[in-house]
Design a protein around this motif. Structure first.
Motif, PDB file in Angstrom:
ATOM      1  N   ASN A 116       0.813  -1.233   0.000  1.00 38.36           N
ATOM      2  CA  ASN A 116       0.000   0.000   0.000  1.00 38.36           C
ATOM      3  C   ASN A 116       0.842   1.277   0.000  1.00 38.36           C
ATOM      4  O   ASN A 116       0.298   2.369   0.039  1.00 38.36           O
ATOM      5  N   TYR A 154     -10.603  13.558  -0.782  1.00 42.86           N
ATOM      6  CA  TYR A 154      -9.488  12.874  -1.434  1.00 42.86           C
ATOM      7  C   TYR A 154      -9.289  13.339  -2.884  1.00 42.86           C
ATOM      8  O   TYR A 154     -10.231  13.768  -3.537  1.00 42.86           O
ATOM      9  N   ASN A 293      -3.211   2.949   7.635  1.00 47.42           N
ATOM     10  CA  ASN A 293      -4.656   3.174   7.507  1.00 47.42           C
ATOM     11  C   ASN A 293      -5.041   3.200   6.026  1.00 47.42           C
ATOM     12  O   ASN A 293      -4.200   2.984   5.155  1.00 47.42           O
ATOM     13  N   GLU A 294      -6.311   3.507   5.750  1.00 44.74           N
ATOM     14  CA  GLU A 294      -6.814   3.375   4.373  1.00 44.74           C
ATOM     15  C   GLU A 294      -6.187   4.397   3.418  1.00 44.74           C
ATOM     16  O   GLU A 294      -6.200   4.219   2.206  1.00 44.74           O
ATOM     17  N   LEU A 295      -5.592   5.472   3.960  1.00 47.06           N
ATOM     18  CA  LEU A 295      -5.067   6.534   3.101  1.00 47.06           C
ATOM     19  C   LEU A 295      -3.900   6.052   2.223  1.00 47.06           C
ATOM     20  O   LEU A 295      -3.729   6.522   1.099  1.00 47.06           O
ATOM     21  N   ALA A 297      -3.450   3.196   0.605  1.00 49.32           N
ATOM     22  CA  ALA A 297      -3.958   2.626  -0.659  1.00 49.32           C
ATOM     23  C   ALA A 297      -4.691   3.679  -1.481  1.00 49.32           C
ATOM     24  O   ALA A 297      -4.627   3.656  -2.718  1.00 49.32           O
ATOM     25  N   ILE A 298      -5.373   4.605  -0.811  1.00 47.28           N
ATOM     26  CA  ILE A 298      -6.098   5.652  -1.557  1.00 47.28           C
ATOM     27  C   ILE A 298      -5.115   6.462  -2.398  1.00 47.28           C
ATOM     28  O   ILE A 298      -5.376   6.789  -3.554  1.00 47.28           O
ATOM     29  N   GLU A 301      -2.386   3.530  -4.446  1.00 49.20           N
ATOM     30  CA  GLU A 301      -3.037   2.540  -5.310  1.00 49.20           C
ATOM     31  C   GLU A 301      -4.097   3.189  -6.209  1.00 49.20           C
ATOM     32  O   GLU A 301      -4.048   3.075  -7.420  1.00 49.20           O
ATOM     33  N   ASP A 302      -5.043   3.912  -5.591  1.00 48.36           N
ATOM     34  CA  ASP A 302      -6.179   4.433  -6.373  1.00 48.36           C
ATOM     35  C   ASP A 302      -5.807   5.687  -7.170  1.00 48.36           C
ATOM     36  O   ASP A 302      -6.251   5.857  -8.297  1.00 48.36           O
TER      37      ASP A 302
END
Ligand SMILES: NC(=O)c1ccc[n+]([C@@H]2O[C@H](COP(=O)([O-])OP(=O)(O)OC[C@H]3O[C@@H](n4cnc5c(N)ncnc54)[C@H](OP(=O)(O)O)[C@@H]3O)[C@@H](O)[C@H]2O)c1
Length: 349
Positions: A116, A154, A293-295, A297-298, A301-302
């Motif tokens: 990530n 984001y 945390n999710e950030l 991958a955000i 990755e995204d």
């Protein structure tokens, strides 16, 4: 059984400015969510030489000998069992967390990175360009989007305008170049500061307004500009080699936020030891918070691979390549210590 490749690393064996030592290193073993990258370029950050120059390591868990380095680009050679986005042969950039316990950083041939915190890079990018981004992208993302920081919306590809304004003080720093681009990709209008020689450069990154941070009227002018705008707060970044390592940047941002309508929050790239004005909150950005945390991958990755592919995110600041080989890393530290302007010090491997 196939034999593992030989690994070579630049080791910090002692602090107090002891030069790095180049020697054999163990070939790393990836955890399930990690990959091994053959590094082809690494970038230097102030924290690298700050750890080396300290009397004792600034973080008690940073034990020696240790391989420093947080920014790299290269080619994937191996993936952990749960990694799905990468395969051997992929060209990538990654941030390596050298501060965490038992970690081993980027200044070696074979580097471990979390999935990530790794992004594919386009064929058109050189490794030297790509390695300028990871750590400072992570720091900027944490300050702008992290919960507990400015918590902005984001970034997306393409961006969607929010009609709101964010202040990035120190736009020509490595962190600042990323904060400007991320702010714009998230749809915010960006106001920034730097030296006049870099005004045009930060505008190419998407800044709408730029002021000279050393002008005695910069703070007043920015407060004036923000009148009538929906202001979402500030990221304060100073130069590591400038007097007080960013104290002036911190104080300027606190004053602007305190005297303007809008969010009363300053995300600080550096440690600020002064008091926050009444009603204003500030927080030091723990640059690699997002890996847990999710950030992570955000961003890695995204957002980033898509934005790099379509060219809406650029490799900034530009690489200043000191040379090739691990023995050039110490020389690169010396170059960065003298200070840079809108450049990232890089070594090819
Ligand atoms: N929290 C974290 O995890 C983390 C991680 C990385 C870095 N940092 C911190 O972030 C800061 C920037 O690091 P960096 O690597 O991005 O820096 P850098 O690229 O090495 O900084 C060089 C730039 O600093 C600018 N500068 C000098 N004095 C300034 C001032 N008073 N106000 C605004 N800008 C100023 C210069 O701009 P001009 O040439 O335009 O004058 C120059 O372009 C440092 O304090 C560093 O310790 C924190």
């Amino acid at each position: 059984m196939s034999s593992q490749p030989l690994n070579l690393a630049a080791y910090l064996t002692a602090t107090k400015s002891t030069p790095l030592a180049i020697r054999d290193a163990p070939y790393p073993v990836p955890e399930a969510n990690e990959l091994i990258i053959r590094a082809h370029a690494v970038a230097i950050n102030p924290v690298d030489y700050a750890i080396q120059a300290a009397d004792t390591p600034p973080f008690p868990w940073v034990t020696l000998p240790r391989i420093l380095g947080m920014d790299l680009s290269g080619i994937v050679v191996e993936t952990g069992s749960s990694v799905t986005r990468f395969k051997p042969g992929d060209r990538v950039l990654a941030a390596s967390d050298v501060i965490k316990k038992n970690a081993s950083g980027a200044f070696q041939h074979f580097v471990v990175a979390q999935e990530n915190m790794t992004s594919q890079i386009p064929e058109s990018a050189t490794f030297e360009e790509a390695c300028v981004l990871p750590l400072c992208l992570a720091v900027a993302a944490c300050g702008l989007f992290g919960r507990g920081y400015l918590a902005l919306e984001y970034p997306t590809v393409p961006a969607t305008k929010k009609w709101k304004t964010v202040l990035v003080w120190g736009g020509s720093t490595s962190v600042g170049c990323n904060a400007i681009q991320l702010g714009v990709a998230a749809g915010y209008e960006v106001v920034t500061t730097c030296s006049p020689r870099n005004f045009e450069y930060v505008k190419t990154l998407g800044a709408s307004y730029v002021f000279d941070y050393s002008s005695p009227t910069a703070v007043e002018e920015i407060i004036d500009l923000l009148k009538g705008k929906e202001f979402v707060g500030a990221v304060a970044i100073g130069g590591f080699t400038s007097p007080g390592n960013g104290t002036a940047a911190a104080e300027a941002c606190l004053e602007i936020v305190s005297k303007s309508e809008g969010a009363k929050f300053v995300a600080m790239a550096m440690v600020y030891k002064g008091e926050d004005p009444e009603g204003v909150e500030s927080k030091f950005i723990l640059g690699l918070d997002l890996k847990d945390n999710e950030l992570g991958a955000i961003i890695f990755e995204d957002f980033l691979p898509k934005a790099l592919e379509e060219g809406s995110y650029v490799y900034a600041p530009k690489p200043l390549v000191v040379g090739k080989g691990l023995d050039k890393v110490q020389e690169a530290f010396e170059v960065l210590k003298k200070g840079v302007s809108a450049q990232k010090v890089v070594v090819s491997l």
